[in-house]
Write an enzyme that holds these catalytic residues in place. Sequence first.
Site, short mmCIF file in Angstrom:
data_model
loop_
_atom_site.label_atom_id
_atom_site.label_comp_id
_atom_site.label_asym_id
_atom_site.label_seq_id
_atom_site.Cartn_x
_atom_site.Cartn_y
_atom_site.Cartn_z
N ASN A 18 0.87 -1.18 0.00
CA ASN A 18 0.00 0.00 0.00
C ASN A 18 0.91 1.22 0.00
O ASN A 18 1.47 1.59 1.03
CB ASN A 18 -0.89 -0.03 1.25
CG ASN A 18 -1.77 1.21 1.35
OD1 ASN A 18 -1.80 2.04 0.45
ND2 ASN A 18 -2.48 1.33 2.47
N HIS A 29 -9.51 0.82 4.79
CA HIS A 29 -8.25 1.03 5.51
C HIS A 29 -8.52 1.96 6.70
O HIS A 29 -9.37 2.85 6.61
CB HIS A 29 -7.21 1.64 4.57
CG HIS A 29 -5.85 1.68 5.17
ND1 HIS A 29 -5.46 2.66 6.06
CD2 HIS A 29 -4.79 0.85 5.04
CE1 HIS A 29 -4.21 2.42 6.44
NE2 HIS A 29 -3.78 1.32 5.85
N GLY A 31 2.44 2.45 10.77
CA GLY A 31 3.34 3.59 10.63
C GLY A 31 4.05 3.98 11.91
O GLY A 31 4.66 5.04 12.00
N SER A 64 3.52 -1.94 10.33
CA SER A 64 4.97 -1.97 10.58
C SER A 64 5.63 -3.30 10.22
O SER A 64 6.56 -3.75 10.89
CB SER A 64 5.29 -1.59 12.04
OG SER A 64 4.88 -0.25 12.29
N LYS A 119 0.11 4.20 -0.31
CA LYS A 119 -0.58 5.37 0.25
C LYS A 119 -0.35 6.58 -0.67
O LYS A 119 -0.28 6.40 -1.88
CB LYS A 119 -0.13 5.61 1.70
CG LYS A 119 -0.30 4.33 2.55
CD LYS A 119 -0.16 4.55 4.02
CE LYS A 119 -0.35 3.23 4.75
NZ LYS A 119 -0.30 3.33 6.20
N GLU A 136 -7.05 4.43 7.76
CA GLU A 136 -6.93 5.86 7.43
C GLU A 136 -8.20 6.36 6.76
O GLU A 136 -8.61 7.51 6.94
CB GLU A 136 -5.68 6.09 6.56
CG GLU A 136 -4.42 5.96 7.41
CD GLU A 136 -3.21 5.41 6.67
OE1 GLU A 136 -3.18 5.45 5.44
OE2 GLU A 136 -2.29 4.92 7.36
N GLU A 170 -5.18 -5.03 10.51
CA GLU A 170 -4.19 -3.99 10.73
C GLU A 170 -4.50 -3.25 12.03
O GLU A 170 -5.33 -2.33 12.04
CB GLU A 170 -4.19 -2.98 9.58
CG GLU A 170 -3.86 -3.56 8.23
CD GLU A 170 -3.31 -2.50 7.28
OE1 GLU A 170 -2.18 -2.68 6.82
OE2 GLU A 170 -3.99 -1.50 7.03
P1 13P Z 1 3.08 0.53 7.69
O1 13P Z 1 3.62 -0.74 7.11
O2 13P Z 1 3.80 1.75 7.17
O3 13P Z 1 2.95 0.48 9.17
O4 13P Z 1 1.58 0.70 7.10
C1 13P Z 1 0.71 -0.37 7.22
C2 13P Z 1 -0.49 -0.07 6.44
O5 13P Z 1 -1.27 0.79 6.78
C3 13P Z 1 -0.71 -0.84 5.20
O6 13P Z 1 -1.99 -0.67 4.71
#
Ligand code: 13P
Length: 262
Positions: free
Chosen positions: A13, A101, A179, A219, A15, A103, A173
């Site tokens: 992803n 997701h 993150g 992560s 983003k 977010e 997740e």
């Molecule tokens: P990170 O791997 O940067 O923690 O992000 C995970 C994520 O949100 C994947 O969709």
Amino acid sequence: MTAPFRTPIVAGNWKMNLDHAKGVALAAAVAGRRADAAGVELVLCPPSVYLVPVVAATNAAGGDVAVGAQNAHDKESGAYTGELSPQMLTDVGCRYVILGHSERRTLFGETDAAVNAKAKAALAAGLTPIVCVGETLEEREAGRTDAVVTAQIQGSLAGLGPDGLARTVIAYEPVWAIGTGRVATPEQAQEVHALIRSLLPALSSAEVAAKVRIQYGGSVKPDNAAHLAACPDIDGALVGGASLKADDFLAIAAAFSTGGCC
Ligand code: 13P
């Protein structure tokens, strides 16, 4: 280790990161070294404006790396300024779409009902939805992880039917791990993955429940992927930051290729 009848799936992803040239270069690098992760389904999810060139880059390298979007609308077309329909995504060669997701849930107010409508629309358009669930730190510390994840699974995946659910990928997740560099321990992740799988027979059948792939996200890095990959109900990873580097993304995928280690 993932059950032999479930093909591991590792998705990147991206983003809202990279630019046109960097995105195409990353896709070409991953697709060119796809053999590093034999037996693992690989998916790249760039920002939507780069979907077309990323599809072209992966196709040029043989098409064995799939491309997915990071969101989609639940309608086929119409007056929805700024949105993309699942049909538009399949039209340009996407095979997957990330839905719900954290977010999108927290920053853009997506509810389980909205994610559910999007998942149905994605399936109808021939896309594979990657439906995300996960608790916040506050919810975990209050002992509410199971209740939160259960409600998200039941709400987001309601009414997909056995066929729809069999084609759906779930991503667990935990929000506190996204993150932050704070990865769930393999035990914490496996526990929730097992909970999620235990909820699936009621939404489909025992046979389908055993086949659904459940990714872990939050992560995931090359140095922790092997331990996650060794867990029986962790069938792949949804990778954020580490998916922006071909070496790291492929190293994570390679861990799932070999089944991980303890
Ligand atoms: P990170 O791997 O940067 O923690 O992000 C995970 C994520 O949100 C994947 O969709």
